[in-house]
Design a protein around this motif. Structure first.
Motif, short mmCIF file in Angstrom:
data_model
loop_
_atom_site.label_atom_id
_atom_site.label_comp_id
_atom_site.label_asym_id
_atom_site.label_seq_id
_atom_site.Cartn_x
_atom_site.Cartn_y
_atom_site.Cartn_z
N LEU A 235 16.55 12.14 64.84
CA LEU A 235 16.35 10.82 64.24
C LEU A 235 16.60 10.88 62.74
O LEU A 235 17.30 10.03 62.17
CB LEU A 235 14.94 10.32 64.54
CG LEU A 235 14.57 8.96 63.95
CD1 LEU A 235 15.48 7.86 64.47
CD2 LEU A 235 13.10 8.65 64.26
N ARG A 236 16.05 11.92 62.08
CA ARG A 236 16.29 12.10 60.64
C ARG A 236 17.78 12.25 60.37
O ARG A 236 18.32 11.61 59.46
CB ARG A 236 15.54 13.33 60.12
CG ARG A 236 15.90 13.68 58.68
CD ARG A 236 15.17 14.92 58.18
NE ARG A 236 15.13 16.04 59.09
CZ ARG A 236 16.12 16.90 59.27
NH1 ARG A 236 17.27 16.77 58.65
NH2 ARG A 236 15.98 17.92 60.10
N ARG A 237 18.45 13.06 61.15
CA ARG A 237 19.88 13.27 60.93
C ARG A 237 20.69 12.00 61.17
O ARG A 237 21.73 11.79 60.53
CB ARG A 237 20.37 14.40 61.82
CG ARG A 237 19.81 15.75 61.42
CD ARG A 237 20.26 16.87 62.34
NE ARG A 237 19.59 18.11 62.02
CZ ARG A 237 18.71 18.71 62.80
NH1 ARG A 237 18.40 18.21 63.99
NH2 ARG A 237 18.13 19.83 62.41
N SER A 238 20.20 11.13 62.06
CA SER A 238 20.92 9.88 62.33
C SER A 238 20.80 8.88 61.18
O SER A 238 21.56 7.92 61.11
CB SER A 238 20.41 9.24 63.63
OG SER A 238 19.16 8.59 63.43
N ALA A 239 19.84 9.11 60.28
CA ALA A 239 19.66 8.21 59.13
C ALA A 239 20.71 8.43 58.05
O ALA A 239 20.85 7.62 57.15
CB ALA A 239 18.26 8.40 58.54
N GLY A 240 21.44 9.52 58.14
CA GLY A 240 22.50 9.83 57.17
C GLY A 240 22.49 11.31 56.87
O GLY A 240 21.60 12.05 57.30
N PRO A 241 23.49 11.78 56.13
CA PRO A 241 23.57 13.20 55.80
C PRO A 241 22.32 13.68 55.07
O PRO A 241 21.84 13.00 54.15
CB PRO A 241 24.80 13.29 54.90
CG PRO A 241 25.59 12.05 55.18
CD PRO A 241 24.60 11.01 55.57
N SER A 242 21.80 14.81 55.49
CA SER A 242 20.63 15.37 54.82
C SER A 242 20.73 16.88 54.76
O SER A 242 21.47 17.50 55.51
CB SER A 242 19.34 14.95 55.55
OG SER A 242 19.28 15.51 56.84
N GLU A 243 19.95 17.43 53.83
CA GLU A 243 19.88 18.89 53.66
C GLU A 243 18.43 19.24 53.42
O GLU A 243 17.68 18.48 52.80
CB GLU A 243 20.66 19.34 52.42
CG GLU A 243 22.13 19.04 52.46
CD GLU A 243 22.82 19.40 51.15
OE1 GLU A 243 22.17 19.42 50.10
OE2 GLU A 243 24.02 19.65 51.19
N ILE A 244 18.02 20.40 53.89
CA ILE A 244 16.70 20.93 53.59
C ILE A 244 16.91 22.36 53.11
O ILE A 244 17.46 23.19 53.84
CB ILE A 244 15.77 20.89 54.80
CG1 ILE A 244 15.64 19.46 55.31
CG2 ILE A 244 14.40 21.45 54.42
CD1 ILE A 244 14.88 19.32 56.62
N LEU A 245 16.49 22.63 51.90
CA LEU A 245 16.64 23.96 51.30
C LEU A 245 15.29 24.63 51.19
O LEU A 245 14.37 24.09 50.58
CB LEU A 245 17.25 23.83 49.89
CG LEU A 245 18.56 23.07 49.79
CD1 LEU A 245 18.90 22.82 48.33
CD2 LEU A 245 19.66 23.82 50.49
N LEU A 246 15.14 25.81 51.78
CA LEU A 246 13.92 26.58 51.69
C LEU A 246 13.97 27.41 50.41
O LEU A 246 14.96 28.12 50.15
CB LEU A 246 13.79 27.48 52.92
CG LEU A 246 12.44 28.18 53.11
CD1 LEU A 246 11.32 27.17 53.23
CD2 LEU A 246 12.51 29.06 54.35
N LEU A 247 12.95 27.30 49.59
CA LEU A 247 12.93 27.99 48.29
C LEU A 247 12.24 29.33 48.44
O LEU A 247 11.12 29.53 47.99
CB LEU A 247 12.23 27.13 47.24
CG LEU A 247 12.79 25.72 47.06
CD1 LEU A 247 12.02 24.98 45.98
CD2 LEU A 247 14.26 25.76 46.74
N GLY A 248 12.91 30.26 49.07
CA GLY A 248 12.35 31.59 49.21
C GLY A 248 12.75 32.21 50.51
O GLY A 248 13.35 31.66 51.36
#
Length: 93
Positions: free
Chosen positions: A80-93
């Motif tokens: 559902l989140r991905r269907s809302a538009g392009p997204s990225e999640i970056l893990l800081l570590g």
């Protein structure tokens, strides 16, 4: 504690709103939470592409973050989140 940065360019605000309604509980299942979120990010230095939405997420550790993103019970929510538009999640570590 470990942090992740969520960035999204919204093409379907209705889908993003539906995602937001369920996202907090999904994060909490793995000890995560939204520390800060804004639809009004701005460049502080340089010339980055500024997304429509930015959020800082926290998790107890990297394993919890990975468990959240890979949780099969949350696959529909991530879709559902991905269907809302392009997204990225970056893990800081």
């Amino acid at each position: 504690m470990i942090y992740a940065v969520f960035k999204a360019t919204v093409t379907d605000p209705v889908a993003l709103a539906a995602y937001r309604d369920r996202a907090g509980a999904a994060l909490a299942r793995h000890g995560g939470k939204v520390e800060q979120a804004t639809p009004a990010a701005s460049a502080l230095d340089g010339a980055p592409q500024v997304p429509d939405v930015v959020a800082i997420l926290s998790f107890p550790d990297a394993g919890a973050a990975r468990a959240w993103i890979n949780d099969p019970d949350l696959a529909d929510l991530h879709a559902l989140r991905r269907s809302a538009g392009p997204s990225e999640i970056l893990l800081l570590g």
